[in-house]
Enzyme design. Structure first.
Site, PDB file in Angstrom:
ATOM      1  N   SER A   1      -3.554  -2.893  -0.364  1.00  0.00           N
ATOM      2  CA  SER A   1      -2.374  -3.633   0.008  1.00  0.00           C
ATOM      3  C   SER A   1      -2.822  -5.058   0.610  1.00  0.00           C
ATOM      4  O   SER A   1      -3.711  -5.420   1.397  1.00  0.00           O
ATOM      5  CB  SER A   1      -1.790  -2.814   1.534  1.00  0.00           C
TER       6      SER A   1
ATOM      7  N   GLN B   1      -7.443  -0.022   3.701  1.00  0.00           N
ATOM      8  CA  GLN B   1      -8.343  -0.480   4.912  1.00  0.00           C
ATOM      9  C   GLN B   1      -9.847  -0.793   4.491  1.00  0.00           C
ATOM     10  O   GLN B   1     -10.538  -1.316   5.155  1.00  0.00           O
ATOM     11  CB  GLN B   1      -8.184   0.710   6.107  1.00  0.00           C
TER      12      GLN B   1
ATOM     13  N   GLY C   1       0.826  -1.309   0.159  1.00  0.00           N
ATOM     14  CA  GLY C   1      -0.005   0.105  -0.024  1.00  0.00           C
ATOM     15  C   GLY C   1       0.810   1.279   0.096  1.00  0.00           C
ATOM     16  O   GLY C   1       0.716   2.132  -0.552  1.00  0.00           O
TER      17      GLY C   1
ATOM     18  N   HIS D   1      -1.771  -7.433   2.488  1.00  0.00           N
ATOM     19  CA  HIS D   1      -1.838  -7.911   3.955  1.00  0.00           C
ATOM     20  C   HIS D   1      -2.939  -7.622   4.894  1.00  0.00           C
ATOM     21  O   HIS D   1      -2.957  -7.879   6.166  1.00  0.00           O
ATOM     22  CB  HIS D   1      -0.413  -7.933   4.585  1.00  0.00           C
TER      23      HIS D   1
ATOM     24  N   CYS E   1       5.735   7.169  21.997  1.00  0.00           N
ATOM     25  CA  CYS E   1       6.929   7.867  22.478  1.00  0.00           C
ATOM     26  C   CYS E   1       7.857   7.942  21.219  1.00  0.00           C
ATOM     27  O   CYS E   1       8.224   6.870  20.905  1.00  0.00           O
ATOM     28  CB  CYS E   1       7.735   7.183  23.568  1.00  0.00           C
TER      29      CYS E   1
HETATM   30  C1  LIG Z   1      -4.869   3.471   5.351  1.00  0.00           C
HETATM   31  C2  LIG Z   1      -3.355   2.767   5.039  1.00  0.00           C
HETATM   32  N1  LIG Z   1      -2.698   3.356   4.032  1.00  0.00           N
HETATM   33  C3  LIG Z   1      -1.356   2.678   3.634  1.00  0.00           C
HETATM   34  C4  LIG Z   1      -0.951   1.861   4.395  1.00  0.00           C
HETATM   35  C5  LIG Z   1       0.338   1.011   4.198  1.00  0.00           C
HETATM   36  O1  LIG Z   1       0.393  -0.164   3.418  1.00  0.00           O
HETATM   37  P1  LIG Z   1       1.466  -0.969   3.644  1.00  0.00           P
HETATM   38  O2  LIG Z   1       1.932  -0.972   4.906  1.00  0.00           O
HETATM   39  O3  LIG Z   1       1.068  -2.497   3.460  1.00  0.00           O
HETATM   40  O4  LIG Z   1       2.518  -0.561   2.691  1.00  0.00           O
HETATM   41  C6  LIG Z   1      -1.625   1.301   5.623  1.00  0.00           C
HETATM   42  C7  LIG Z   1      -1.081   0.135   6.357  1.00  0.00           C
HETATM   43  O5  LIG Z   1      -0.140   0.206   6.939  1.00  0.00           O
HETATM   44  C8  LIG Z   1      -2.945   1.866   6.025  1.00  0.00           C
HETATM   45  O6  LIG Z   1      -3.591   1.325   6.808  1.00  0.00           O
END
Ligand SMILES: Cc1ncc(COP(=O)(O)O)c(C=O)c1O
Ligand SMILES: Cc1ncc(COP(=O)(O)O)c(C=O)c1O
Lengths: 144, 399, 399, 144
Positions: free
Chosen positions: B204, B184, B76, B206, B330
């Site tokens: 994405s 998401q 993603g 995963h 943090c």
């Molecule tokens: C809304 C959103 N955009 C982009 C990403 C990036 O995806 P990735 O970590 O698979 O590159 C994520 C999750 O990490 C996400 O929740």
């Protein structure tokens, strides 16, 4: 990322609470870190007879509060005053880099409480080097 | 409470999901058997090539696109980087202004910040208290220098679903391209790129039970987008690099599974989520649900608990075997609350005390019960420790 | 010769390799069991985090680097893009000139061309008839505007190994950073980034029996490199995107296996390769070996056969079950010979008649025999068809 | 990427060779594509009685040479002249986009051979639209 020791100390913190008849009370909140700690000391003679704390903050902040209050028990005020952040870190087996500053809270609050005790007794407060967390006050572990 | 139980209860599906057995089964032949380079001429490369093209079809079908509009990426983040930098750099002569929202993922925000350093200007639109972007604000923000609007389909922290079709329509009304980060949303929000006026869409693998390190960018046919990764002629010369064949095949299978019955899936997950939310808000005083009451991802529950800090909550939950997430961290010496929680107007203190629970296909009603049993204890315990807790709500009823 | 045999004899290991069972075994637990996001705080993320860090150690050990100097990417192409764009954009105030060679992979060349469009200037050094870059030429090309020298460790088409250590020394003598694309070299050329004066090094998992879609960039500690993929704080904030945990773990295991006994591996492979080369040059008139006679990858054999065209060779070999590669390609209406073969001085016609055979761990002496049986027939047959063939060498002895 | 038909035609090309007593010989090499084809025609009456070719080039070039020489057998010269690239492509079941130009070779060479025959007979050569491969001569399949 945390050591076993930190997790253990955080999960079972010692000395949580307040002392109604505290001889000195101190509060610290690192300006660079949203955490807040409040500490209550009972002093007998020149020594710390009891200590309690309350902390709002991450696991590192809570664990270092717990370990610091245990470390100063039985110390003279002068000894407790010079408790360094490095000693707290040592007792915790270290902290991840971005968490180091969270452990500044405890020595800071202890010094505020000691001065509160001294002022209540009509004594001059000891002079505190203000700690910016920048690592140059000697309390922070050496960089590098 | 030091009983470090063996149980692991995973409620962090917005962070990543386990890979489904069907997905691994689809990938399996491509590791060591049909391992050829899809760009090769020989018959032996036919299987991998077909695998990749079948996956392209599966991704296209899931979002109402044509297969020739799907380009595989390594995730993603790469898709977001490509979409935004690609449109910006390819359309510079038409303009230098981008409109996005304050609650985008860092893959979008940090890409926009990079573009600002290259001389582009970016408007980060505010959101309302529920995390919604107002399409009217988009309209107002668009100037004759605007080349791209980027707004996420659903937020990863608070789950709020954006009025994507409306935002896209506003963009199109002004002749501006519209990108949405749907990372998401896949499997949770039905997507039709035409009906929703989407020109570019990131996803994405995963996040919907597919493989890590896989993703795709949808690029509407005819859209000018500069290449991000230069090299060989893969992906019709637009994204170089030997294809991750097993990963792509897995992504295809995963999106097919995830979008087969979105409504049914959402019903099942939302019913558990709703019981969780009600249970927590009832049991724990001074708590609130962040995000939109109805326009939210079916699996997302995001809370703020006053007087306590998020990482502490996580670690005590962890000690009880519960995996969750927080918007508190943090970083380099300061406690930094999530930009999303600040954008919906939470004061720092409440933003720090946030907890995200995101359900998934393996969660059960038992899991909900367990969280409802453990969480009030955890919050109560931390409130005991906190100096901020007022006398009464220190111990929730449960304890 | 229409007997489409069932046999598949793979001799295209420079294109990609099968994944070894040990590699898949190492990856297996990370798909659906230890599937957590390594950035998460809970204990459950410990396994994936440890897996990633162990792999980082394996990659570092393989090239004599420190683990904190290894950054995972989605492949060799991304690593090349990152290294070159990253150094260029981060050091623009120090200079705008890059030195590379004419025979780099497209991942390097097309990246350099992109930088030229951004205002950088690039010198593409010629190579000698064997494909070697002269370190003296590098020295001459360096100006006070030069910020980067990029030269591949070994060439993917003709297998020529570059004098990397010398090129690196020249770069360092002039205070210039040195990047090498070692994608083809891992497991074949022993690498020590310190001894070889390397500041940045690209590698790709699927070239040494690891997973596709995985790679790494070595960045010497203290080297200024701009981020290519922006977003979350992964890879110590330098390469965003949720880590491809199974892929990274597989990459680590694969590089460990590939570098365990490079000398022994090379001995075994080169002895088969040498028999193949001798056999082919003996049996087929008007043929030549491209690349360096000794300074070449142990597994690489690249030939030119006059009067015939490479794709035709490939497809007839394919009909006999042999997978190979050529430097000839029809692209957008013209027959384009490989830039590498042209750079070593081959006339177009010979460049068109090229064939690359690259051996791998599963090849046997039987495979060599089979190619030696089939290839002369194939070349003979095509020479029968070709109008360019002079009367005598139309049919090689073999037939 | 190639159809079965192309592979079959390429693997077993028909009419490879030369005709010692050819009535017309033509050679073509598309300037935009390095391929070369040479064709030999035997003409009886107004019809093509035999054809042979030699081709240097990719599988598409060889397959289209083979199929084109078979297609023109028995055709009148006028019919053979108007053999279009699209018909060759059809007979091959299509070619991948970057290969389409390689199949221009055959109709091209056929026309050169027909004019060679005509000139040898003292006839005016027919006028050839020169094909740039741009698709505008009617021989190329429509774009889009
Ligand atoms: C809304 C959103 N955009 C982009 C990403 C990036 O995806 P990735 O970590 O698979 O590159 C994520 C999750 O990490 C996400 O929740
Ligand atoms: C020398 C060289 N560099 C870079 C690459 C690109 O690697 P990848 O396709 O894994 O991105 C390759 C192979 O494709 C290569 O041989």
């Amino acid at each position: 990322m945390y050591t076993e020791k930190v997790i253990e100390e955080f999960t079972n913190p010692q000395n949580v609470g307040e002392l109604a008849d505290a001889d000195g009370v101190g509060e610290a909140g690192s300006p660079t870190c949203g955490d807040t700690m409040k500490i209550y000391l009972k002093v007998e003679g020149d020594r710390i007879a009891d200590a309690r704390f309350r902390t709002f903050g991450c696991a590192a902040a809570i664990a270092s509060s717990s370990v610091a209050t245990r470390m100063i028990l039985g110390m003279t005020l002068a000894e407790a005053w010079s408790l360094s952040n490095a000693e707290v870190l040592d007792a915790l087996g270290g902290l991840p880099e971005p968490k180091v500053h969270c452990s500044l809270l405890a020595p800071d609050a202890i010094r505020v409480a000691i001065n509160d005790y001294r002022v209540r007794r009509g004594l001059e407060p000891w002079e505190r080097k203000s700690c910016s967390g920048g690592g140059d006050c000697g309390s922070c572990p050496k960089k590098g | 409470m030091n009983d470090l139980e063996e149980r692991t209860l995973y409620m962090d599906h917005a962070a990543t999901t386990f890979m489904k057995p069907e997905v691994l089964a689809a990938m399996a032949p491509y590791f060591s058997e049909h391992f050829g380079n899809p760009s090769s001429l020989y018959r032996f490369a036919g299987e991998p090539r077909n695998g990749v093209e079948a996956a392209r079809g599966q991704v296209a079908a899931a979002i109402g696109a044509g297969p020739e509009e799907i380009f595989f990426t390594a995730g993603g983040t790469e898709a977001d980087n490509w979409a935004i930098k690609g449109v910006a750099l390819a359309n510079r002569k038409h303009g230098d202004h981008i409109v996005t929202s304050a609650i985008e993922h860092h893959a979008v925000l940090h890409t926009c910040e990079w573009l600002e350093r290259q001389g582009f200007s970016v408007t980060y639109l505010p959101v309302d208290e529920f995390g919604r972007v107002d399409p009217g604000d988009v309209e107002e923000a668009i100037t004759d220098r605007t080349i791209l609007v980027s707004a996420m389909t659903a937020n990863n922290e608070i789950g709020t679903i954006q009025p994507v079709a409306e935002i896209g329509r506003v963009a199109h009304d002004h002749g501006v391209l519209f990108h949405t980060d749907a990372v998401q949303a896949i499997g949770a929000v039905p997507i039709d790129v035409d009906a929703m006026n989407i020109d570019l869409l990131s996803l994405s693998g995963h996040k919907f039970y597919g493989p890590k390190g896989t993703g795709a960018l949808y690029i509407r046919r005819g859209t000018r987008v500069e290449t991000l990764i230069h090299g060989g002629g893969q992906e019709r010369r637009r994204r170089a690099g030997t294809e991750n064949v097993p990963g792509i095949v897995g992504l295809g299978r995963a999106i097919e599974l995830a979008t087969a019955d979105i409504a049914g899936h959402n019903r099942r997950i939302a019913s558990m989520r709703d019981r969780l939310v009600r249970g927590i808000l009832d049991a724990i005083p001074d708590s609130r649900l962040n995000g939109h009451p109805t326009e939210r991802l079916a699996n997302n529950a995001n809370f703020s608990f006053r007087y306590v800090e998020g990482e502490s909550i996580l670690l005590l939950l962890n000690a009880r075997g519960i995996c969750a997430s927080t918007g508190s961290a943090c970083s380099s010496g300061s406690l930094e609350p999530s930009h999303v929680l600040l954008a919906i107007g939470l004061p720092h203190e409440e933003a720090h005390g946030s907890l995200r629970l995101t359900l998934g296909d393996a969660n059960t009603e038992d899991d909900v019960d367990y969280v409802l049993e453990v969480l009030p204890e955890v919050i109560g315990r931390l409130r005991e420790i906190s100096p901020l807790t007022p006398p009464s709500p220190r111990v929730p009823e449960a304890e």
